[in-house]
Write an enzyme that holds these catalytic residues in place. Sequence first.
Site, short mmCIF file in Angstrom:
data_model
loop_
_atom_site.label_atom_id
_atom_site.label_comp_id
_atom_site.label_asym_id
_atom_site.label_seq_id
_atom_site.Cartn_x
_atom_site.Cartn_y
_atom_site.Cartn_z
N LEU A 87 0.35 1.54 -40.46
CA LEU A 87 0.53 2.00 -39.07
C LEU A 87 -1.18 3.01 -38.56
CD1 LEU A 87 3.85 2.28 -37.19
CD2 LEU A 87 2.30 0.10 -37.21
N CYS A 126 -19.99 -16.72 -56.52
CA CYS A 126 -21.32 -16.60 -57.35
C CYS A 126 -21.93 -15.16 -57.97
CB CYS A 126 -22.47 -16.80 -56.40
SG CYS A 126 -23.10 -18.58 -55.60
N CYS A 163 2.02 -5.92 -77.17
CA CYS A 163 2.36 -5.15 -78.47
C CYS A 163 2.42 -3.34 -77.74
CB CYS A 163 2.14 -4.95 -79.90
SG CYS A 163 0.13 -3.91 -79.79
ZN LIG Z 1 -21.07 -20.07 -55.94
#
Ligand SMILES: [Zn+2]
Lengths: 457, 642
Positions: free
Chosen positions: B61, B165, B177
Site C-alpha cells: 500500500l 541481449c 558444505c
Molecule cells: Zn537478444
Amino acid sequence: MEKFDRQIRLWGSKGQLLLESSNICIITNNTQTICVQEYLKNLLQLGINNIDLIKVNNTNTADDDIKIGFFDYHYENNKNNGNGNSVNELLVDNINELNLENYNVIILIDLIEIKTLNFFNNIKLNQPILSCYSKGLYGYLHLKVNEPHFIINKNLEFMKYDLKLYDENWLELKNYMDSIDLNIIELSQLPYVIILYKALYDLSNSKKIELNDIPLNQLKDHLSKFKPISKIVSNTDMNYLEAKRFAHLALRNKTFETHFIEQMNLIEEINPIDLFDPINQYGLTIQKLFYSYCISPESEHDMPLSGTLPDMESDNRLYNDIKTIYDKRSKRDSENFNNYVKNITHEIPDDFIDDFASNITQTDTFVSESNFTKMIELNTSYPTLILKELIGDQYYKNATSKVSSLKGFNLNSYPTTSIIAGIVAQETIKLITHQFEPIDNTIVYDGLNNNIEIYKI
Amino acid sequence: MGRHANVIKIVGEENFQKIRTSKILLIGAGGIGSELLKDLILISFGEIHLVDLDTIDLSNLNRQFLFRHNDIKKAKSDTAIKAVSHFSDSKLVSFFGNIMNTEQFPIHWFSNYDIIFNALDNLPARRYVNKISQFLGMPLMESGTSGFDGYIQPIIPSLTECFDCTKKETPKTFPVCTIRSTPNQPIHCIVWAKNFLFNQLFTNQQTENSDNEKSDGSEKDWGTTDEKEIERIKQETSELVDLQNIVIENNPNKIINILEKLFINDIEKLLLIENLWTNTNLNNKKPTPISRKIINQMTTKKDEQDPPIFKQLDKTWSIDEQILKFIKITQTLMNRLQTEKSIEFDKDDNDTLEFVVTAANIRSYIFGIQMKSIFDSKQLAGNIIPAIATTNAIIAGLSSLSSLRVLNLLKYAELKDGKFTDLNMAFTSKASNFSQDRYLTNPKLATPSCKCSVCSMVVRGILKVSTEKLKTLKLIDLITLLSKTYGYTLSISVIDTKDQRLLADFDFDDLYEKSLHDLQISDGSILFISDEEDENDMVRKSMELYIDVDKDSTATNLIELPKIDVPLITVVTEASKEDITKPEITKLTTSGDEAIVILDDTEEPHHVDNKRPISESDDKNDSVHKKVKKVADDDDDVIELD
Ligand SMILES: [Zn+2]
C-alpha cells in the site's frame, strides 16, 4: 510500519518518522491540475499526512483545461485519520498574506508568473522551496535553499572509513599491533589493517617521516618493498592486494578534513544555538550537533571514529580482536562527544548524538541561494530554449515565436507531468529525511528524448 | 471531452484513432503496474488488458495507490481495474493468473495485442514475455525499479536489443558444505534455516529424494570432496526424519530434543571432522555448541508471557531470547501443522519468518557470525527489494511516453524509416550518492546483440496445428516438412525445450514414427531445431518452433508453418555453440535439499551493462562517468511456477 516496510528499507524508521511528522505546503493557482494531483498522490503514499494545499486567488491560471479526478484525496483523508484531514485546502487572496514559517518544505506548482517568482526570490525563509512546471513534453524543477541544509548520509554505497592508524596516542591499538610477530604468524591470514600498520610505522621510522605527512604513493611503494611482509605474503594473496587497494585508509584524509572545516565555517556564521525553530527540528538538531562539535576539543585534533572496521580477508580470530578494539574506540569517542553536547544542550536524545558521532564522515551540508528568475538568462543550449519557452515569454515577448517551433510544445502530455510530479516528490523525500543529496539546483526534462539536464543557477 | 482534445493535440487526429483502436497488454498490477494503468488510461488507449497472479498485501500500500486497506487479500488485477473505472473511457479487462501458464495464456492470445508493457517483479517472467515478444515480433516496453533506481527499455524485435541481449545477474548460489557445515555469513545460516531446516520440518514433501543425484542425473556439487563430511551431511538429513516425527506428533515436550539435535549433537559431530578445522587453507572457524544449561533454562520459560523485546523487530535479540522464541514459535507451527498439513515459508507469514530467523541466529551464534534483527533478516530471507511510489511514478511515466514513439504515434517526432535505434532507453540514477550523478541517463537503443541466444542465434516461428493433426503428424513427417520448407538436411536434431528431451538426431531415429501427440508435444511446447554443418562449414540457422494448437479447429489436416527464411550461416564458434545447444528456456530451480542451494526467488537485482552511445544532447556532460547501472525488479512478490 508494515505498510511502509519497502521504503523504510531505504531511509530507516527515523526517516519515516520525519516524513510522517512533516508539514508540507503546496502553493498553486489551480488545485485540480494533473501535477497537483500526482504530487498529492505521491506524498500521501509516502505517509506524509500534514499537507496544506493553498490556492492563491489573484494569480493567473497556468493551465487549467485538464481536470482529471483520478485520485480522490478526500477519500484518502477519511481513510488515513479519523481526526481530521491530511490535506487542508486553503484559499488566500494574495501571496503576501501567506505565513510560510511553519512548513518543512514549500512546493510551488505551476506558478510561473513573474510577480510570483520575484516574490519567492526575495522572501527570506529558512525552508527549502521547490518549484515546478510542465508543459507539453517538457518540464522543469528548481530548488532554492537559503540556509544550510544538513545531511547525514548513511546510505552511501561506500562508507568513508577512517582507520586512524596514524594516531600514535591510541595505545590499545599500538599495543595490540606490537604484540603481533610477523615471524610466527600465518601471513596469508593477516588482515590488511595489520599489514598497513606495520608498513606505515616501518616507513615512518626508517625514513624519519612524520606519520601525518606520509604520501600515499610512498606507502604503496613501501608495501611492495617492506621485507617482513613481501617475503612471506605472495603478490596474489587477497589480503595483500587489499592492503594495496585500501592503503589510503591508513593515512589521514586531508581532503575530508578540509571539507569538514568548510562545513563548520557555515555553522559559525549562523550560530544555530541562537535559533529556535519548532518546525525544522531535525535540521536544527544537526546544526546544533555540528556546532557542539566545532567547539569541542575533539575537533582540535581528530574526528570521532566513524563507523567501525570494514570487512576484510582475515583469520576470524585476528579480525575479531581488532574489531573489538575499534568498537571500543568508537563507543568511547561517541561518549566523549555526547558529553560535549550535554554541556551545551540537553534537548538532543542520546541515540541521535551517537548516530551523528559515528557517521560524522558521512555528513554534508547543502546551500543553493539561487535567484530563480536567472534561469532564463542562460543561453544557447537546447534545454535553455525549453526553459525560456516554459517561463521566459514574459521576459522576451518576441522570443516566443522563435522557440515555440520546438517540437511537441503546444500540447499536454499526461506522462510528462506525472514524471515531473514524481521527481518533485523524490526531492521532497530527500529534503525531509536529511539523508540524501538534493538536486543542485535545476532540472530540465525533455520528454521527446527522455533527457534530463541539471543546471546550477 | 477535454481529455481527448488534448491527446489529439499530442498525436494528431489520425493517430488518435489508432490509439483508440489499440489493444494494450499490461503484465503486472504492482507498483509500476498501478502507475502504468493510470497513465495508459489517460493517454486514452482503446483497450487495456491487465494480468496479475497476486493478491494484495499490506506492504503493497505504500506505492500501489489503487489499493485500499479493505482490498487486502483480493486479486490485484481485478481490484485495480475496479479502482480506475471511474476515470477510464478505455475498455478494461482483468486476468488473474500466471502469464507463463500456456493453457490460460496461449500464444495466439498474446497475438491479439498491439504492444506489451512489462511491469513485472521477477526474472523468469521477464524472460518469458521477452521470448513471446520475439516469437510474435510484438513490441515490448520493459521496466523495473529498485529503491531510487529504475529503468525502461523499449524492445522492438529484430530491430533493437532484446531483454536477454545483455547478461543478467542470476541468483546467488552456495555450495552445500558452506550451508551445511561451514557457514561464515548470516545469509548462509538463513539459507540453512529456510531452505533446509524449515522445508524438512514443516513442508510436506518427498523427503526420500536421493542425496547423491540432482534431478537431471548429474553429480551433486558438494563444495567438498571430503568423504567423511559428505557422509555426515547425508546422515544428518536422514536423522531429520526423527525431528519431523516430533513435529507431526505435536508433542511440545520434545521441542527440547530438536534443539539438542540441531544445536548440540550435530555441531559436536561436525567438530569430529578434523579436516574441516585443521586445514589452514580452508580457514574455517570452529563452531561452539550451545550449552545444555541455556536450553534447559529456556525450556522451563516456554509457557511464560513473552518478554517485551519480542515486539522489537528491529533490535537484535540475545541468544537466550533467540532460543526462547525458537521454542515458542516451533510450538505454534506444530499446532498449525495439525490443521494445515503443510506450511510453506512465506516472509509475510510471521510464524515462519520468526522460526527461520531464530534458527538462523542460533546457528550464527554457534559459528561466531553476527546475529540479525527480524527486520534485517526478513530482507535476506524474503529477498526483499526496496520500493517507493515516486520512482515507480517516474518510470511508468517514462514507459508510457516512450510507447507513443514506439508505436510511432507522435506526429512531432515521427521515426524516419522505422529507425527505432533513434529511441532511448532510460535509467534513473541512484539518488543517495554525494557525487552529482546524473538524474537520468538515456542511451539510444542498440541493435540486437549477435551473440544473443534469444533474438539472434535462432530464428523463431509459430507452427499452427489442429488437435487432430497433432495426433497424426509423425515426427519424421515434421522433419521432412521442415527440410522441404526451410532447406534443412534430414539429419536435424529436434529437442523439446520444456525438459531438454532429445527427440531426434542424426543417429537417433527411434521416435521417427511416433506422432507429436504421442511425444507429449502439446499447445505451448517449443521445439528446438538444429542442423549439421555441410562440407563448406556452413550450417542452416537453428530454429525455435512454438507449437500453437488450434483447439477450435476440427480440421484433420490443419498445419501452418511459419513464413520465415532460415539463412545458411558459417559455423559458429565453440563457445556460442554451447548457447545454441542449450536453448534458454525458463527453468525453475527448486529450493531445498538439492545440490546447490539457491536463493529461491529470482528477484536478485540484475545488472545491465550500460555502454551504449549516449544521445546527442549529452555533449555538455562528457565528464560524467558512464558506470554500470544497477537495475532491479519492482517489488517483492513472488511468482510461483510449476
Ligand atoms: Zn537478444
